[in-house]
Design an enzyme around this catalytic site. Structure first.
Site, PDB file in Angstrom:
ATOM      1  N   HIS A 151      45.680  51.542  41.726  1.00 52.35           N
ATOM      2  CA  HIS A 151      46.926  50.902  41.275  1.00 52.35           C
ATOM      3  C   HIS A 151      47.357  51.756  40.091  1.00 52.35           C
ATOM      4  O   HIS A 151      46.909  51.535  38.957  1.00 52.35           O
ATOM      5  CB  HIS A 151      46.700  49.466  40.821  1.00 52.35           C
ATOM      6  CG  HIS A 151      45.985  48.613  41.834  1.00 52.35           C
ATOM      7  ND1 HIS A 151      46.582  48.223  43.003  1.00 52.35           N
ATOM      8  CD2 HIS A 151      44.742  48.087  41.858  1.00 52.35           C
ATOM      9  CE1 HIS A 151      45.721  47.487  43.706  1.00 52.35           C
ATOM     10  NE2 HIS A 151      44.602  47.393  43.030  1.00 52.35           N
TER      11      HIS A 151
ATOM     12  N   GLN B 149      48.146  50.835  36.359  1.00 53.41           N
ATOM     13  CA  GLN B 149      47.114  50.249  35.500  1.00 53.41           C
ATOM     14  C   GLN B 149      46.430  51.284  34.604  1.00 53.41           C
ATOM     15  O   GLN B 149      45.758  50.925  33.628  1.00 53.41           O
ATOM     16  CB  GLN B 149      46.089  49.466  36.332  1.00 53.41           C
ATOM     17  CG  GLN B 149      46.701  48.193  36.929  1.00 53.41           C
ATOM     18  CD  GLN B 149      45.766  47.408  37.844  1.00 53.41           C
ATOM     19  OE1 GLN B 149      44.560  47.622  37.851  1.00 53.41           O
ATOM     20  NE2 GLN B 149      46.327  46.503  38.635  1.00 53.41           N
TER      21      GLN B 149
ATOM     22  N   HIS C  12      47.870  42.282  50.689  1.00 51.30           N
ATOM     23  CA  HIS C  12      47.196  42.338  49.382  1.00 51.30           C
ATOM     24  C   HIS C  12      45.795  41.749  49.416  1.00 51.30           C
ATOM     25  O   HIS C  12      44.832  42.337  48.928  1.00 51.30           O
ATOM     26  CB  HIS C  12      48.023  41.630  48.308  1.00 51.30           C
ATOM     27  CG  HIS C  12      47.381  41.679  46.959  1.00 51.30           C
ATOM     28  ND1 HIS C  12      46.457  40.742  46.541  1.00 51.30           N
ATOM     29  CD2 HIS C  12      47.505  42.548  45.935  1.00 51.30           C
ATOM     30  CE1 HIS C  12      46.040  41.041  45.309  1.00 51.30           C
ATOM     31  NE2 HIS C  12      46.671  42.138  44.932  1.00 51.30           N
TER      32      HIS C  12
ATOM     33  N   ARG D 147      44.251  35.777  49.930  1.00 49.18           N
ATOM     34  CA  ARG D 147      44.970  34.834  49.069  1.00 49.18           C
ATOM     35  C   ARG D 147      46.479  34.989  49.232  1.00 49.18           C
ATOM     36  O   ARG D 147      47.232  34.029  49.264  1.00 49.18           O
ATOM     37  CB  ARG D 147      44.605  35.090  47.593  1.00 49.18           C
ATOM     38  CG  ARG D 147      43.214  34.650  47.208  1.00 49.18           C
ATOM     39  CD  ARG D 147      42.883  35.096  45.790  1.00 49.18           C
ATOM     40  NE  ARG D 147      42.374  36.457  45.722  1.00 49.18           N
ATOM     41  CZ  ARG D 147      42.853  37.438  44.945  1.00 49.18           C
ATOM     42  NH1 ARG D 147      43.864  37.217  44.147  1.00 49.18           N
ATOM     43  NH2 ARG D 147      42.310  38.631  44.965  1.00 49.18           N
TER      44      ARG D 147
ATOM     45  N   GLU E 258      36.240  39.747  46.031  1.00 48.57           N
ATOM     46  CA  GLU E 258      35.879  40.375  44.762  1.00 48.57           C
ATOM     47  C   GLU E 258      35.208  39.398  43.798  1.00 48.57           C
ATOM     48  O   GLU E 258      34.315  39.754  43.054  1.00 48.57           O
ATOM     49  CB  GLU E 258      37.165  40.932  44.136  1.00 48.57           C
ATOM     50  CG  GLU E 258      36.953  41.633  42.812  1.00 48.57           C
ATOM     51  CD  GLU E 258      38.187  42.363  42.349  1.00 48.57           C
ATOM     52  OE1 GLU E 258      39.283  42.099  42.889  1.00 48.57           O
ATOM     53  OE2 GLU E 258      38.060  43.201  41.438  1.00 48.57           O
TER      54      GLU E 258
ATOM     55  N   HIS F 283      36.629  45.921  47.648  1.00 44.30           N
ATOM     56  CA  HIS F 283      35.803  44.905  46.972  1.00 44.30           C
ATOM     57  C   HIS F 283      35.179  43.938  47.982  1.00 44.30           C
ATOM     58  O   HIS F 283      35.389  42.727  47.908  1.00 44.30           O
ATOM     59  CB  HIS F 283      36.614  44.062  45.968  1.00 44.30           C
ATOM     60  CG  HIS F 283      37.486  44.834  45.033  1.00 44.30           C
ATOM     61  ND1 HIS F 283      37.015  45.831  44.223  1.00 44.30           N
ATOM     62  CD2 HIS F 283      38.813  44.729  44.757  1.00 44.30           C
ATOM     63  CE1 HIS F 283      38.012  46.316  43.502  1.00 44.30           C
ATOM     64  NE2 HIS F 283      39.110  45.682  43.812  1.00 44.30           N
TER      65      HIS F 283
ATOM     66  N   ASP G  48      40.642  52.401  41.259  1.00 43.28           N
ATOM     67  CA  ASP G  48      41.250  51.077  41.151  1.00 43.28           C
ATOM     68  C   ASP G  48      42.082  50.890  39.878  1.00 43.28           C
ATOM     69  O   ASP G  48      43.225  51.323  39.821  1.00 43.28           O
ATOM     70  CB  ASP G  48      40.122  50.035  41.285  1.00 43.28           C
ATOM     71  CG  ASP G  48      40.639  48.609  41.431  1.00 43.28           C
ATOM     72  OD1 ASP G  48      41.845  48.395  41.337  1.00 43.28           O
ATOM     73  OD2 ASP G  48      39.823  47.692  41.657  1.00 43.28           O
TER      74      ASP G  48
END
Ligand code: NGQ
Ligand code: ZN
Length: 456
Positions: A58, A61, A207, A210, A239, A273, A324
């Site tokens: 990502h 980040q 994604h 969830r 994860e 993950h 990540d």
């Protein structure tokens, strides 16, 4: 046609001496021959390896590194980190994302990563409305990859819900959301954006369980098939312990078991993950041929837990590494943490090694290279005809590596290579790093610092 020659190189069958590599005008390896004379070729100093794929990024980040290490009142968890991250990204637009990603990709190349899987969900404006060009943020990422010269598999992220069972999204998630039609249009647009560029590819990323209800997961698989029969599909899966608990409460199955049940998980899948799996999930995932996308430095930073490496490898499982959140940008540190977590937990040594592959560092490196290449869906990770000419040279003259050859060189590099021992890096037949420095390092770093200063 470019010809290179190295004293020693890691080929698909193992280490070879006196290797000649021929690269065609498109940047692919045309011929690879061991036991060849240097003749007219450019002589490379040091050992040559294929570059390492980084299967999970990502990019934005990276600019947050160190900004989530201060305790606020209460307990610090993955979920409080995520709130910090959601607040941080509010300030980022396309210019910022491009500058951050370019800087990150320069750092990746200098660290020996030659390809990256960009799991991209920061699609829209801060208020959630699409940009005038809905692909604007994705195009910023592609521009950064071109500027730095890294190979990139772009994985636009489908994000629909805030939690299991289609729970409504939070305000902090509104920049990530699409409806299925809007997402299909984004994919179409991106298909043409990467067409004809051999260092760019397209996949798709629901994604997480969830954020994507089961029915939409099926739609996502169908959309990936329209990109290509073997387009990569990546998903965050298991994860956090809370995520496993919530999934059980919602559907009665653990996340990996549920995904294996509802989706056609196979070799083009990458489960990011796959941290929390029971024994059955571990063997089933290994058998599926999918890649486990492990991100050990981020998983440690976020307090996720430890992947069950020994059982997964025993069952023939494939894995690759990703940086990540980019709290660290080093394939060596990812591999070292992967193994050290296992040692600390099991009170054993050499967990990733086996009778067939007794050198632990070499096994880790080669497994991550193969798994990463599979997950990114490009012809990379091997010095073999038809593959991209993505390679790195190791500073064999460094005292640490004095007298080390073959797998012992990789063992030493993985466990003790702290100073950067990577000298030169080539992607698609072009040198991007020389003598440890990216050729655009200063310009890209200056643009990054200007952008970050403007954020404060
Ligand atoms: C992400 N990152 O999408 O950036 C996630 C956090 C989530 C990691 N899992 C958000 N490391 O999983 O909801
Ligand atoms: Zn992630």
């Amino acid at each position: 046609m470019i010809a290179l020659w190295a004293e020693t190189a890691l080929l698909p069958d193992g280490w070879a001496a006196r290797v000649r590599l021929e690269i065609d005008a498109a940047g692919n390896l045309a011929a690879v021959r061991a036991g060849a004379p240097p003749a007219d070729a450019e002589r490379l100093a040091g050992a040559v390896l294929p570059g390492m794929p980084n299967l999970h990024s990502h990019a934005f980040q990276r600019a947050m590194a160190g900004l989530a290490e201060r305790l606020a009142p209460g307990e610090a968890s993955f979920w409080t980190w995520r709130e910090v991250m959601y607040r941080f990204l509010e300030r980022l637009g396309p210019e910022e994302v491009r500058a951050i990603a370019a800087q990150l990709y320069v750092e990746m190349l200098e660290a020996g990563y030659t390809a990256v899987g960009e799991f991209h969900y920061l699609h829209h404006q801060p208020d959630g409305r699409p940009y005038a060009d809905p692909a604007e943020m994705s195009l910023a990422v592609l521009a950064a990859a071109r500027a730095a010269g890294i190979g990139l598999t772009h994985l636009p992220v489908l994000y629909l819900a805030g939690g299991f069972g289609g729970a409504p999204p939070e305000a902090g998630q509104r920049r990530f959301l699409h409806d299925l039609d809007g997402f299909a249009r984004l994919l179409e647009r991106l298909r043409s954006a990467v067409a004809g560029e051999p260092d760019l590819a397209l996949g798709l990323a629901p994604h997480s369980l969830r954020a994507v209800p089961d029915a939409a997961l099926g739609e996502a698989v169908a959309m990936a098939e329209r990109i290509a029969a073997d387009a990569p599909l990546h998903i965050h899966v298991a994860e956090q312990v809370r995520e496993v608990r919530d999934c059980l409460a919602w559907c009665g199955r653990r996340p990996v078991a549920h995904l294996l049940e509802v989706a056609p998980v196979g070799p083009r899948w990458c489960l990011i993950h796959a941290t929390h799996m029971d024994d059955d999930e571990t063997t089933e995932l290994a058998r599926s041929g999918a890649v486990a996308g492990l991100c050990p430095t981020t998983e440690a930073n976020l307090g996720d837990g430890l992947f069950n490496l020994a059982a997964f490898l025993d069952a023939g499982g494939r894995f690759g590494i990703g940086s990540d959140s980019h709290v660290s940008v080093s394939p060596l540190e990812e591999l070292r943490w992967l193994e050290y977590g296992q040692r600390l937990n099991s009170l054993r040594r050499l967990v990733a090694a086996s009778e067939a592959a007794p050198d632990c560092g070499a096994r880790l490196w080669q497994a991550a290279q193969a798994g990463g290449a599979q997950a990114l869906g490009r012809k990379i990770g091997r010095l073999a005809p038809g593959c991209r000419a993505d390679l790195i040279t190791i500073d064999s003259d460094h005292p640490l590596l004095c007298g080390r050859t073959g797998d012992l060189l990789l063992d030493t590099l993985v466990f003790s290579g702290n100073a950067n021992l990577i000298r030169n890096v080539m992607v698609g037949g072009r040198w991007r790093v020389e003598d440890g420095r990216h050729l655009e390092r200063e310009r890209i770093a200056a643009a990054y610092c200007r952008t970050i200063a403007g954020l404060a």
